[in-house]
Design an enzyme around this catalytic site. Structure first.
Site, PDB file in Angstrom:
ATOM      1  N   ARG A  23       1.325  14.496  13.235  1.00 52.90           N
ATOM      2  CA  ARG A  23       1.753  14.299  11.846  1.00 52.90           C
ATOM      3  C   ARG A  23       1.690  15.582  11.006  1.00 52.90           C
ATOM      4  O   ARG A  23       0.892  15.691  10.060  1.00 52.90           O
ATOM      5  CB  ARG A  23       0.958  13.165  11.199  1.00 52.90           C
ATOM      6  N   PRO A  24       2.521  16.550  11.327  1.00 50.57           N
ATOM      7  CA  PRO A  24       2.537  17.794  10.550  1.00 50.57           C
ATOM      8  C   PRO A  24       3.102  17.585   9.142  1.00 50.57           C
ATOM      9  O   PRO A  24       3.701  16.540   8.860  1.00 50.57           O
ATOM     10  CB  PRO A  24       3.467  18.700  11.359  1.00 50.57           C
ATOM     11  N   ILE A  25       2.902  18.586   8.276  1.00 50.34           N
ATOM     12  CA  ILE A  25       3.472  18.512   6.919  1.00 50.34           C
ATOM     13  C   ILE A  25       4.399  19.707   6.674  1.00 50.34           C
ATOM     14  O   ILE A  25       4.650  20.091   5.543  1.00 50.34           O
ATOM     15  CB  ILE A  25       2.381  18.439   5.826  1.00 50.34           C
ATOM     16  N   ASP A  26       4.895  20.288   7.777  1.00 51.74           N
ATOM     17  CA  ASP A  26       5.745  21.471   7.654  1.00 51.74           C
ATOM     18  C   ASP A  26       6.979  21.224   6.783  1.00 51.74           C
ATOM     19  O   ASP A  26       7.398  22.100   6.016  1.00 51.74           O
ATOM     20  CB  ASP A  26       6.164  21.957   9.055  1.00 51.74           C
ATOM     21  N   LEU A  27       7.541  20.027   6.870  1.00 53.04           N
ATOM     22  CA  LEU A  27       8.768  19.760   6.098  1.00 53.04           C
ATOM     23  C   LEU A  27       8.470  19.710   4.592  1.00 53.04           C
ATOM     24  O   LEU A  27       9.273  20.168   3.776  1.00 53.04           O
ATOM     25  CB  LEU A  27       9.423  18.457   6.567  1.00 53.04           C
ATOM     26  N   ARG A  33      -4.577  10.472   5.030  1.00 51.70           N
ATOM     27  CA  ARG A  33      -3.515  11.472   5.089  1.00 51.70           C
ATOM     28  C   ARG A  33      -2.606  11.448   3.861  1.00 51.70           C
ATOM     29  O   ARG A  33      -2.100  12.464   3.426  1.00 51.70           O
ATOM     30  CB  ARG A  33      -2.621  11.200   6.298  1.00 51.70           C
ATOM     31  N   LYS A  50       0.841  -1.210   0.000  1.00 53.63           N
ATOM     32  CA  LYS A  50       0.000   0.000   0.000  1.00 53.63           C
ATOM     33  C   LYS A  50       0.873   1.256   0.000  1.00 53.63           C
ATOM     34  O   LYS A  50       0.635   2.201  -0.751  1.00 53.63           O
ATOM     35  CB  LYS A  50      -0.904  -0.019   1.234  1.00 53.63           C
ATOM     36  N   ASN A  51       1.888   1.256   0.853  1.00 57.74           N
ATOM     37  CA  ASN A  51       2.692   2.478   0.998  1.00 57.74           C
ATOM     38  C   ASN A  51       3.621   2.737  -0.188  1.00 57.74           C
ATOM     39  O   ASN A  51       4.179   3.829  -0.307  1.00 57.74           O
ATOM     40  CB  ASN A  51       3.502   2.445   2.296  1.00 57.74           C
ATOM     41  N   ASP A  87       5.600   0.725  11.769  1.00 60.46           N
ATOM     42  CA  ASP A  87       4.391   0.036  11.320  1.00 60.46           C
ATOM     43  C   ASP A  87       4.340  -1.436  11.765  1.00 60.46           C
ATOM     44  O   ASP A  87       3.335  -2.113  11.529  1.00 60.46           O
ATOM     45  CB  ASP A  87       4.265   0.111   9.791  1.00 60.46           C
ATOM     46  N   LEU A 123       8.960   7.313  16.484  1.00 60.90           N
ATOM     47  CA  LEU A 123       8.500   8.111  15.341  1.00 60.90           C
ATOM     48  C   LEU A 123       7.182   8.835  15.587  1.00 60.90           C
ATOM     49  O   LEU A 123       7.011   9.971  15.164  1.00 60.90           O
ATOM     50  CB  LEU A 123       8.381   7.241  14.088  1.00 60.90           C
ATOM     51  N   ARG A 132      -8.480  -0.408   5.345  1.00 59.60           N
ATOM     52  CA  ARG A 132      -7.686   0.614   4.655  1.00 59.60           C
ATOM     53  C   ARG A 132      -6.381   0.030   4.123  1.00 59.60           C
ATOM     54  O   ARG A 132      -5.864   0.500   3.114  1.00 59.60           O
ATOM     55  CB  ARG A 132      -7.343   1.761   5.613  1.00 59.60           C
ATOM     56  N   CYS A 137      -3.926  12.675  13.242  1.00 59.97           N
ATOM     57  CA  CYS A 137      -4.610  11.395  13.154  1.00 59.97           C
ATOM     58  C   CYS A 137      -4.371  10.663  14.456  1.00 59.97           C
ATOM     59  O   CYS A 137      -3.675  11.160  15.332  1.00 59.97           O
ATOM     60  CB  CYS A 137      -4.149  10.588  11.959  1.00 59.97           C
TER      61      CYS A 137
HETATM   62  C1  UD1 Z   1       4.846   6.973   6.172  1.00 58.51           C
HETATM   63  C2  UD1 Z   1       3.990   5.752   6.076  1.00 58.51           C
HETATM   64  C3  UD1 Z   1       3.563   5.266   7.468  1.00 58.51           C
HETATM   65  C4  UD1 Z   1       4.783   5.074   8.344  1.00 58.51           C
HETATM   66  C5  UD1 Z   1       5.657   6.317   8.338  1.00 58.51           C
HETATM   67  C6  UD1 Z   1       6.968   6.123   9.074  1.00 58.51           C
HETATM   68  C7  UD1 Z   1       2.877   6.003   3.955  1.00 58.51           C
HETATM   69  C8  UD1 Z   1       1.614   6.275   3.218  1.00 58.51           C
HETATM   70  N1  UD1 Z   1       2.815   6.057   5.284  1.00 58.51           N
HETATM   71  O1  UD1 Z   1       4.054   8.012   6.765  1.00 58.51           O
HETATM   72  O2  UD1 Z   1       2.854   4.048   7.327  1.00 58.51           O
HETATM   73  O3  UD1 Z   1       4.370   4.803   9.669  1.00 58.51           O
HETATM   74  O4  UD1 Z   1       5.980   6.692   6.991  1.00 58.51           O
HETATM   75  O5  UD1 Z   1       7.684   5.071   8.532  1.00 58.51           O
HETATM   76  O6  UD1 Z   1       3.903   5.698   3.363  1.00 58.51           O
HETATM   77  N2  UD1 Z   1       7.124  14.829  10.279  1.00 58.51           N
HETATM   78  C9  UD1 Z   1       7.190  16.176  10.595  1.00 58.51           C
HETATM   79  N3  UD1 Z   1       6.942  17.079   9.602  1.00 58.51           N
HETATM   80  C10 UD1 Z   1       6.657  16.714   8.330  1.00 58.51           C
HETATM   81  C11 UD1 Z   1       6.599  15.338   8.013  1.00 58.51           C
HETATM   82  C12 UD1 Z   1       6.842  14.408   9.012  1.00 58.51           C
HETATM   83  O7  UD1 Z   1       7.450  16.538  11.740  1.00 58.51           O
HETATM   84  O8  UD1 Z   1       6.453  17.588   7.478  1.00 58.51           O
HETATM   85  C13 UD1 Z   1       7.382  13.804  11.341  1.00 58.51           C
HETATM   86  C14 UD1 Z   1       6.165  12.924  11.617  1.00 58.51           C
HETATM   87  O9  UD1 Z   1       5.261  13.530  12.511  1.00 58.51           O
HETATM   88  C15 UD1 Z   1       6.831  11.691  12.190  1.00 58.51           C
HETATM   89  C16 UD1 Z   1       8.149  11.598  11.395  1.00 58.51           C
HETATM   90  O10 UD1 Z   1       8.364  12.910  10.877  1.00 58.51           O
HETATM   91  O11 UD1 Z   1       7.137  11.875  13.546  1.00 58.51           O
HETATM   92  C17 UD1 Z   1       8.113  10.608  10.254  1.00 58.51           C
HETATM   93  O12 UD1 Z   1       6.953  10.833   9.472  1.00 58.51           O
HETATM   94  P1  UD1 Z   1       6.908  10.489   7.922  1.00 58.51           P
HETATM   95  O13 UD1 Z   1       8.094   9.658   7.567  1.00 58.51           O
HETATM   96  O14 UD1 Z   1       6.684  11.722   7.154  1.00 58.51           O
HETATM   97  O15 UD1 Z   1       5.602   9.574   7.838  1.00 58.51           O
HETATM   98  P2  UD1 Z   1       4.527   9.515   6.689  1.00 58.51           P
HETATM   99  O16 UD1 Z   1       5.172   9.761   5.372  1.00 58.51           O
HETATM  100  O17 UD1 Z   1       3.358  10.357   7.064  1.00 58.51           O
END
Ligand code: UD1
Length: 422
Positions: free
Chosen positions: A121-125, A92, A22-23, A307, A329, A399, A116
């Site tokens: 789970r921010p998207i700031d990066l 997400r 899926k991922n 996961d 994480l 899902r 969630c």
């Molecule tokens: C993906 C996987 C999810 C897995 C996770 C970690 C998919 C669809 N989902 O989620 O199943 O558990 O990787 O292996 O592939 N973070 C920030 N800012 C950001 C982005 C991330 O602070 O802009 C933090 C997150 O809150 C978290 C860490 O970085 O603590 C890792 O998150 P990330 O690797 O981005 O996870 P996802 O891509 O959402």
């Protein structure tokens, strides 16, 4: 709402076919936006998240012809660049359309995914990296509005934290940018690697695939032409079935797996006493009657995957001794603890660390699934709990696990899907 009724105590045997990841499939589906020609994806898992993202493409105007494991997608007809809340709030990972939409159309609006169950789970990066590539970004009315009228520009991106989705979004954005992009501290998960390979096979020069530093030469806005992509096997589904073998003390063979991708799960189960027989694309677990405790810390690939944390906790609940499991994480990824304790586990939690004192037996109860992987941990525990366990709110499982009850039934589990009476 559906729930699973599981009668514990059945020994499992036989083989199970592992579905596509899926991922891996989600970013690959998003990447098809980078093309205005037909793309074929095979070995898709038959799960709700995939259907959700494909329906988002359709809403954007793309043409999608999807049967269980194959999708033919033509995004030449996209006529909207707005990813609406109704879809993004369901999943997400829809945020993965941000990079490709912006790169191909110079503007887009994507609903903020919000937090969630497992954490903020921010998207700031993602956003900061796109800004570094020249995008103008505004957050308004719950939407990320991004604009780069003259196209994105190649840039040097240094991620403060390793982010899987962030790396994927920026790789896709960089593929159509003007000039060279360098991503430092990139994620190296197999799913990121497959996305990079798909884009490289479409003619984009990407150096450093599988390493923490990626260098990408953008096509200056020219859409890509993809070859057919076969989605890699799901390493988390595979790890879950290995845990099913370990917890039920059953010999199970998994077919169509990539054993390199599940190395850490194999190592941890070996340290608990299980052994394995491997071929190029299959693995058989030879379980141990008694399980030793395990210590694990979740980290980025190739470390132990977050996961798989919940599933290992279920197995550790029956080990002889105390296991320590640390989640690094996601700040809130222990909601399965209280549910496992309802089944008789003895788990103590403090902050991001849990101590799992192995018990001799688990006992059936009504439990509630809280997120995707937590749900599978409850199913694993229910397979051995004495009596009949009902696992509720299994839409989480739907899902991400392709035909979980069908596959477990074939292995000999006593599991059946039922509807809640109103
Ligand atoms: C993906 C996987 C999810 C897995 C996770 C970690 C998919 C669809 N989902 O989620 O199943 O558990 O990787 O292996 O592939 N973070 C920030 N800012 C950001 C982005 C991330 O602070 O802009 C933090 C997150 O809150 C978290 C860490 O970085 O603590 C890792 O998150 P990330 O690797 O981005 O996870 P996802 O891509 O959402």
């Amino acid at each position: 709402m559906d729930y699973l009724e599981i009668v514990g105590g059945q020994k499992l045997s036989g083989s199970v076919l592992i579905s596509g990841a899926k991922n891996a499939a989600l970013p690959i589906i998003a990447a098809t936006i980078l093309s205005d020609k037909k793309v074929t994806l095979t070995n898709l898992p038959n799960v709700v998240d995939i259907r959700t993202l494909l329906s988002l493409l359709t809403m954007l105007g793309g043409e999608v012809d999807h049967s269980e494991t194959i999708a033919h997608i033509n995004n030449g007809s996209i006529n909207s660049t707005k990813a609406v809340y109704e879809i993004v709030s369901q999943m997400r990972a829809s945020i993965l359309v941000l990079g490709p939409l912006l790169a191909r159309f110079g503007e887009c609006e994507v609903s903020l995914p919000g937090g969630c169950a497992i954490g903020q789970r921010p998207i700031d990066l993602h956003l900061r990296a796109l800004e570094a590539m020249g995008a103008h970004i505004e957050i308004k009315g719950g939407y990320v509005r991004a604009e780069a009228k003259d196209g994105l520009k190649g840039a040097k991106i240094i991620f403060d934290k390793i982010t899987v989705g962030g790396t994927e979004n920026i790789v896709m954005a960089a593929a159509l940018a003007h000039g060279q992009s360098t991503i430092i501290n990139a994620a190296i998960e197999p799913e990121v690697v497959q996305l990079c390979e798909m884009i490289r096979d479409a003619g984009v020069d990407i150096q450093g695939i599988g390493t923490n530093e990626l260098i990408i030469e953008g096509t200056c806005g020219k859409p890509l032409e993809f070859k057919t992509v076969e989605i890699i096997p799901d390493r988390i589904e595979a790890g879950t079935y290995l845990c099913a073998g370990a917890i039920t003390n059953s010999v199970i063979t998994l077919n169509k797996v990539n054993n390199n991708h599940i190395r850490t799960s194999i190592d941890k189960l070996e340290s608990m006493g299980c052994s394995f027989e491997l071929t190029d694309d299959s693995i058989t677990i030879l379980p141990s009657k008694t399980l030793k405790p395990v210590n694990l810390i979740t980290t980025e690939y190739p470390g132990f995957p977050t996961d798989m944390q919940a599933q290992f906790m279920a197995v550790a609940a029956l080990a002889e001794g105390e296991s320590v499991i640390e989640e690094r994480l996601f700040e809130n990824r222990f909601m399965h603890v209280s549910e496992l304790n309802r089944l008789g586990a003895d788990i103590w939690l403090k902050g991001s660390v849990s101590a799992v004192k192995g018990v001799e037996k688990l006992f059936a109860a009504d439990v509630m699934a809280t997120d995707l992987r937590a749900s599978s941990a409850l199913v694993l525990a229910a397979l051995v709990a004495e009596g009949t366990t009902n696992v509720r709110r299994i839409y989480h499982l739907d899902r991400g696990y392709d035909d979980l009850e069908g596959k477990l039934t074939k292995l000999g589990a006593n599991i059946c899907r039922k509807k809640e009476s109103k």
